[in-house]
Design a protein around this motif. Structure first.
Motif, PDB file in Angstrom:
ATOM      1  N   ARG A  70     -10.216  35.467  -0.655  1.00  0.00           N
ATOM      2  CA  ARG A  70     -11.275  34.770  -1.359  1.00  0.00           C
ATOM      3  C   ARG A  70     -10.883  33.342  -1.231  1.00  0.00           C
ATOM      4  O   ARG A  70     -12.001  32.636  -0.819  1.00  0.00           O
ATOM      5  CB  ARG A  70     -11.128  35.132  -2.930  1.00  0.00           C
ATOM      6  CG  ARG A  70     -12.403  35.167  -3.533  1.00  0.00           C
ATOM      7  CD  ARG A  70     -12.253  35.779  -5.341  1.00  0.00           C
ATOM      8  NE  ARG A  70     -11.505  36.890  -5.296  1.00  0.00           N
ATOM      9  CZ  ARG A  70     -10.323  36.805  -5.947  1.00  0.00           C
ATOM     10  NH1 ARG A  70      -9.850  35.919  -6.350  1.00  0.00           N
ATOM     11  NH2 ARG A  70      -9.869  37.880  -6.284  1.00  0.00           N
ATOM     12  N   GLU A  71      -9.686  32.715  -1.138  1.00  0.00           N
ATOM     13  CA  GLU A  71      -9.277  31.355  -0.873  1.00  0.00           C
ATOM     14  C   GLU A  71      -9.710  30.764   0.405  1.00  0.00           C
ATOM     15  O   GLU A  71     -10.251  29.848   0.565  1.00  0.00           O
ATOM     16  CB  GLU A  71      -7.919  31.021  -1.500  1.00  0.00           C
ATOM     17  CG  GLU A  71      -7.619  29.570  -1.251  1.00  0.00           C
ATOM     18  CD  GLU A  71      -6.554  29.217  -2.055  1.00  0.00           C
ATOM     19  OE1 GLU A  71      -5.855  28.169  -1.965  1.00  0.00           O
ATOM     20  OE2 GLU A  71      -5.903  30.050  -2.822  1.00  0.00           O
ATOM     21  N   TRP A  72      -9.147  31.669   1.747  1.00  0.00           N
ATOM     22  CA  TRP A  72      -9.245  30.910   2.929  1.00  0.00           C
ATOM     23  C   TRP A  72     -10.239  31.601   3.841  1.00  0.00           C
ATOM     24  O   TRP A  72     -10.444  31.170   4.932  1.00  0.00           O
ATOM     25  CB  TRP A  72      -7.730  31.103   3.371  1.00  0.00           C
ATOM     26  CG  TRP A  72      -6.889  30.223   2.491  1.00  0.00           C
ATOM     27  CD1 TRP A  72      -5.996  30.623   1.591  1.00  0.00           C
ATOM     28  CD2 TRP A  72      -6.762  29.003   2.552  1.00  0.00           C
ATOM     29  NE1 TRP A  72      -5.333  29.765   1.277  1.00  0.00           N
ATOM     30  CE2 TRP A  72      -5.846  28.553   1.654  1.00  0.00           C
ATOM     31  CE3 TRP A  72      -7.431  27.974   3.252  1.00  0.00           C
ATOM     32  CZ2 TRP A  72      -5.475  27.038   1.601  1.00  0.00           C
ATOM     33  CZ3 TRP A  72      -7.108  26.492   3.298  1.00  0.00           C
ATOM     34  CH2 TRP A  72      -6.036  26.152   2.174  1.00  0.00           C
ATOM     35  N   SER A 118      -2.610  21.356   2.143  1.00  0.00           N
ATOM     36  CA  SER A 118      -2.492  21.214   0.943  1.00  0.00           C
ATOM     37  C   SER A 118      -1.950  19.874   1.059  1.00  0.00           C
ATOM     38  O   SER A 118      -2.268  19.007  -0.074  1.00  0.00           O
ATOM     39  CB  SER A 118      -1.731  22.033  -0.098  1.00  0.00           C
ATOM     40  OG  SER A 118      -2.319  23.238   0.212  1.00  0.00           O
ATOM     41  N   THR A 171      -6.667  37.655  -2.942  1.00  0.00           N
ATOM     42  CA  THR A 171      -6.506  36.026  -3.335  1.00  0.00           C
ATOM     43  C   THR A 171      -6.607  35.221  -2.155  1.00  0.00           C
ATOM     44  O   THR A 171      -7.325  34.439  -2.044  1.00  0.00           O
ATOM     45  CB  THR A 171      -5.190  35.813  -4.014  1.00  0.00           C
ATOM     46  OG1 THR A 171      -5.218  36.601  -5.350  1.00  0.00           O
ATOM     47  CG2 THR A 171      -5.037  34.482  -4.331  1.00  0.00           C
TER      48      THR A 171
END
Length: 113
Positions: free
Chosen positions: A108-110, A71, A105
């Motif tokens: 889904r994200e990674w 990030s 979460t």
């Protein structure tokens, strides 16, 4: 540290402390690197060590740092990317403690292609 986890280990505490002393020194040197891969590797190795020892409350912050490196840096690793391995480990930890929302979460994200 792996030797300490064997059944016939003579002094587990000593072996674990000796291994952690080495890893903490290694971590201090690698976390200051200018290369994304080296910083990720250092965070992942510390997280994986604590995870292996069953100290997941100490592992999670290091795993989170691996993801935060992506990030903050904004670019993906050229040599290796430990984010998928880290996300899988985090998903496993969150599932084991019953936090299915956070596990979903992370998935889904990674982890979803």
């Amino acid at each position: 540290i792996h030797l300490a986890l064997k059944r016939q280990s003579e002094n587990r505490q000593h072996s674990i402390l000796q291994g952690l002393a080495f890893l903490l020194r290694y971590y201090d040197l690698r976390k200051e690197s200018g290369h994304l891969e080296e910083r990720q590797e250092a965070h992942f190795n510390m997280g994986r060590t604590y995870h292996m020892l069953g100290l997941v409350h100490l592992a999670v912050p290091y795993y989170v740092k691996v993801i935060e490196e992506i990030s903050t840096d904004g670019k993906h690793s050229e040599r290796e990317d430990l984010v998928i391995d880290t996300a899988y480990n985090l998903q496993t930890i969150y599932t084991m403690v019953g936090n299915m929302e956070l596990a979903e979460t992370i998935t889904r994200e990674w982890l979803v292609i």
